[in-house]
Motif scaffolding. Structure first.
Motif, PDB file in Angstrom:
ATOM      1  N   THR A   1       2.942  -2.352   8.994  1.00  0.00           N
ATOM      2  CA  THR A   1       2.339  -3.690   8.943  1.00  0.00           C
ATOM      3  C   THR A   1       0.932  -3.613   8.366  1.00  0.00           C
ATOM      4  O   THR A   1       0.530  -4.445   7.543  1.00  0.00           O
ATOM      5  N   SER A   2       0.211  -2.585   8.759  1.00  0.00           N
ATOM      6  CA  SER A   2      -1.146  -2.419   8.238  1.00  0.00           C
ATOM      7  C   SER A   2      -1.114  -2.184   6.726  1.00  0.00           C
ATOM      8  O   SER A   2      -1.840  -2.835   5.964  1.00  0.00           O
ATOM      9  N   ALA A   3      -0.250  -1.280   6.271  1.00  0.00           N
ATOM     10  CA  ALA A   3      -0.167  -0.985   4.827  1.00  0.00           C
ATOM     11  C   ALA A   3       0.324  -2.200   4.051  1.00  0.00           C
ATOM     12  O   ALA A   3      -0.153  -2.492   2.951  1.00  0.00           O
ATOM     13  N   LYS A   4       1.264  -2.923   4.646  1.00  0.00           N
ATOM     14  CA  LYS A   4       1.819  -4.104   3.961  1.00  0.00           C
ATOM     15  C   LYS A   4       0.751  -5.198   3.839  1.00  0.00           C
ATOM     16  O   LYS A   4       0.570  -5.786   2.772  1.00  0.00           O
ATOM     17  N   THR A   5       0.055  -5.444   4.938  1.00  0.00           N
ATOM     18  CA  THR A   5      -0.948  -6.513   4.942  1.00  0.00           C
ATOM     19  C   THR A   5      -2.080  -6.213   3.974  1.00  0.00           C
ATOM     20  O   THR A   5      -2.506  -7.074   3.202  1.00  0.00           O
ATOM     21  N   LEU A   6      -2.554  -4.971   4.011  1.00  0.00           N
ATOM     22  CA  LEU A   6      -3.751  -4.646   3.226  1.00  0.00           C
ATOM     23  C   LEU A   6      -3.437  -4.299   1.776  1.00  0.00           C
ATOM     24  O   LEU A   6      -4.275  -4.476   0.895  1.00  0.00           O
ATOM     25  N   LEU A   7      -2.230  -3.770   1.536  1.00  0.00           N
ATOM     26  CA  LEU A   7      -1.942  -3.253   0.190  1.00  0.00           C
ATOM     27  C   LEU A   7      -0.617  -3.731  -0.399  1.00  0.00           C
ATOM     28  O   LEU A   7      -0.591  -4.349  -1.467  1.00  0.00           O
TER      29      LEU A   7
ATOM     30  N   ILE B   1      -9.025  -0.685  -1.069  1.00  0.00           N
ATOM     31  CA  ILE B   1      -9.499  -0.316  -2.421  1.00  0.00           C
ATOM     32  C   ILE B   1      -8.352  -0.404  -3.419  1.00  0.00           C
ATOM     33  O   ILE B   1      -8.489  -0.969  -4.503  1.00  0.00           O
ATOM     34  N   LEU B   2      -7.190   0.135  -3.052  1.00  0.00           N
ATOM     35  CA  LEU B   2      -6.042   0.127  -3.978  1.00  0.00           C
ATOM     36  C   LEU B   2      -5.579  -1.294  -4.300  1.00  0.00           C
ATOM     37  O   LEU B   2      -5.006  -1.538  -5.365  1.00  0.00           O
ATOM     38  N   ALA B   3      -5.819  -2.211  -3.379  1.00  0.00           N
ATOM     39  CA  ALA B   3      -5.373  -3.600  -3.586  1.00  0.00           C
ATOM     40  C   ALA B   3      -6.306  -4.383  -4.508  1.00  0.00           C
ATOM     41  O   ALA B   3      -5.934  -5.457  -4.992  1.00  0.00           O
ATOM     42  N   ARG B   4      -7.516  -3.845  -4.760  1.00  0.00           N
ATOM     43  CA  ARG B   4      -8.422  -4.564  -5.673  1.00  0.00           C
ATOM     44  C   ARG B   4      -7.771  -4.629  -7.051  1.00  0.00           C
ATOM     45  O   ARG B   4      -7.300  -3.593  -7.558  1.00  0.00           O
ATOM     46  N   PRO B   5      -7.765  -5.802  -7.684  1.00  0.00           N
ATOM     47  CA  PRO B   5      -7.059  -5.946  -8.966  1.00  0.00           C
ATOM     48  C   PRO B   5      -7.442  -4.883  -9.991  1.00  0.00           C
ATOM     49  O   PRO B   5      -6.566  -4.332 -10.669  1.00  0.00           O
ATOM     50  N   GLU B   6      -8.737  -4.559 -10.082  1.00  0.00           N
ATOM     51  CA  GLU B   6      -9.161  -3.591 -11.111  1.00  0.00           C
ATOM     52  C   GLU B   6      -8.658  -2.178 -10.802  1.00  0.00           C
ATOM     53  O   GLU B   6      -8.537  -1.343 -11.692  1.00  0.00           O
ATOM     54  N   VAL B   7      -8.335  -1.904  -9.538  1.00  0.00           N
ATOM     55  CA  VAL B   7      -7.781  -0.593  -9.171  1.00  0.00           C
ATOM     56  C   VAL B   7      -6.254  -0.645  -9.246  1.00  0.00           C
ATOM     57  O   VAL B   7      -5.612   0.232  -9.837  1.00  0.00           O
ATOM     58  N   ALA B   8      -5.688  -1.694  -8.667  1.00  0.00           N
ATOM     59  CA  ALA B   8      -4.215  -1.826  -8.632  1.00  0.00           C
ATOM     60  C   ALA B   8      -3.608  -1.760 -10.027  1.00  0.00           C
ATOM     61  O   ALA B   8      -2.536  -1.185 -10.226  1.00  0.00           O
ATOM     62  N   GLN B   9      -4.332  -2.318 -11.013  1.00  0.00           N
ATOM     63  CA  GLN B   9      -3.764  -2.350 -12.374  1.00  0.00           C
ATOM     64  C   GLN B   9      -3.757  -0.970 -13.035  1.00  0.00           C
ATOM     65  O   GLN B   9      -3.139  -0.783 -14.080  1.00  0.00           O
ATOM     66  N   GLN B  10      -4.406  -0.012 -12.407  1.00  0.00           N
ATOM     67  CA  GLN B  10      -4.390   1.349 -12.972  1.00  0.00           C
ATOM     68  C   GLN B  10      -3.148   2.126 -12.535  1.00  0.00           C
ATOM     69  O   GLN B  10      -2.960   3.283 -12.900  1.00  0.00           O
TER      70      GLN B  10
ATOM     71  N   ALA C   1       3.934   9.638   0.782  1.00  0.00           N
ATOM     72  CA  ALA C   1       4.006   9.352   2.225  1.00  0.00           C
ATOM     73  C   ALA C   1       2.612   8.951   2.701  1.00  0.00           C
ATOM     74  O   ALA C   1       1.661   9.729   2.585  1.00  0.00           O
ATOM     75  N   LEU C   2       2.504   7.722   3.195  1.00  0.00           N
ATOM     76  CA  LEU C   2       1.211   7.221   3.672  1.00  0.00           C
ATOM     77  C   LEU C   2       0.947   7.699   5.087  1.00  0.00           C
ATOM     78  O   LEU C   2       1.876   7.822   5.894  1.00  0.00           O
ATOM     79  N   SER C   3      -0.307   7.910   5.396  1.00  0.00           N
ATOM     80  CA  SER C   3      -0.673   8.201   6.785  1.00  0.00           C
ATOM     81  C   SER C   3      -0.914   6.885   7.510  1.00  0.00           C
ATOM     82  O   SER C   3      -1.062   5.831   6.902  1.00  0.00           O
ATOM     83  N   GLY C   4      -0.954   6.977   8.831  1.00  0.00           N
ATOM     84  CA  GLY C   4      -1.163   5.781   9.641  1.00  0.00           C
ATOM     85  C   GLY C   4      -2.505   5.812  10.331  1.00  0.00           C
ATOM     86  O   GLY C   4      -3.406   6.561   9.939  1.00  0.00           O
ATOM     87  N   GLY C   5      -2.638   5.017  11.364  1.00  0.00           N
ATOM     88  CA  GLY C   5      -3.893   4.960  12.100  1.00  0.00           C
ATOM     89  C   GLY C   5      -4.940   4.173  11.350  1.00  0.00           C
ATOM     90  O   GLY C   5      -4.640   3.384  10.449  1.00  0.00           O
ATOM     91  N   SER C   6      -6.189   4.415  11.677  1.00  0.00           N
ATOM     92  CA  SER C   6      -7.268   3.578  11.135  1.00  0.00           C
ATOM     93  C   SER C   6      -7.840   4.091   9.816  1.00  0.00           C
ATOM     94  O   SER C   6      -8.257   3.295   8.967  1.00  0.00           O
TER      95      SER C   6
END
Ligand SMILES: O=C1O[C@H](COP(=O)(O)O)[C@@H](O)[C@H](O)[C@H]1O
Length: 246
Positions: free
Chosen positions: A90-96, A55-64, A42-47
């Motif tokens: 929308t924030s989680a979708k856009t960024l990650l 960070i999680l979307a960076r390829p070297e992290v996401a591939q882990q 469960a993800l939290s919201g806000g800023s």
């Protein structure tokens, strides 16, 4: 075992980047160690979680992370349409979520198209389906991780001071209409959050100093101070929020 805020583990890290990195490591480890089925997060919201998402979307992290073994839920949502600038999904979708190989069917945004009450009931059904039961059972946590933030008024998820949803003992999802913040909100309730292997608070910035101090004391007069987990509770704070030199 039930853990309350007075028994939370507190990890004070240098800055907000270090907090986000530590949370990313925890998620990588949780998915890697998950034995049966998918990891329910469960993800939290806000800023605050935005750094983590990037960070999680960076390829070297996401591939882990084996994203096919992850199910994404939300701890709360502003009752606004998808695409709205205040939408947590929308924030989680856009960024990650749009940047990693997670099957769409494993992303569970809180619905926001009906009335807030109807949408809360619908999200409960989504959670029941993922959990495979209609009643929460000790020893069988609904979530592997519930991420939470901390508002400067002591709210967490959308459990705001004075809201009736704070008294909810049965439903897993409720509604709040905070006077101090925009939009009606959907939120996980205390019992749903308690059905977790791990609750992690992400708390950064010096504007959180007074509330973080109260959270660490388990001050039950603020909503966040009443969080419990049938597993463990971890507070990841930066030195600014902890009022310590970095
Ligand atoms: O747990 C949560 O906390 C925040 C406080 O957020 P932040 O913007 O100060 O990081 C809250 O409003 C959010 O929706 C929630 O999930």
């Amino acid at each position: 075992m039930t853990t309350d805020m007075r028994h939370a583990v507190v990890d004070v890290l240098k800055d907000a980047d270090a907090v986000a990195m530590k949370m990313a490591e925890l998620l990588i480890e949780t998915v890697r160690n998950k034995r049966d089925g998918k990891a329910r997060i469960a993800l939290s919201g806000g800023s605050t979680p935005k750094k983590l998402f990037s960070i999680l979307a960076r390829p070297e992290v996401a591939q882990q992370i084996d994203w096919s073994r992850v199910e994404i839920f939300y701890g709360d949502e502003r009752h606004v349409p998808e695409g709205h600038e205040d939408s947590n999904h929308t924030s989680a979708k856009t960024l990650l979520l749009s940047k990693v190989a997670i099957p769409a069917a494993q992303i569970h945004p809180m619905p926001t198209k009906g009335t807030a009450q109807a949408d809360a009931a619908q999200y409960q059904t989504v959670l029941e389906h993922a959990y495979g039961r209609k009643t929460l059972e000790a020893g069988h946590p609904l979530f592997d991780i519930v991420m939470l933030g901390l508002g400067t008024d002591g709210h967490t998820a959308s459990l705001f001071p004075g809201e009736a949803v704070l008294q909810e003992k049965t439903a897993w999802v409720g509604v709040s209409a905070p006077k101090t913040a925009p939009h009606e909100r959907l939120t996980l309730t205390y019992p749903a959050i308690a059905s977790s292997k791990l609750v992690v608070f992400l708390v950064t910035g010096e504007n959180k100093v007074p509330m973080l101090a109260r959270l660490r004391q388990g001050d039950g007069s603020i909503p966040s101070g009443r969080i419990v987990s049938e597993g463990e509770i971890l507070i990841l704070a930066d030195s600014a929020a902890a009022g310590e030199p970095s």
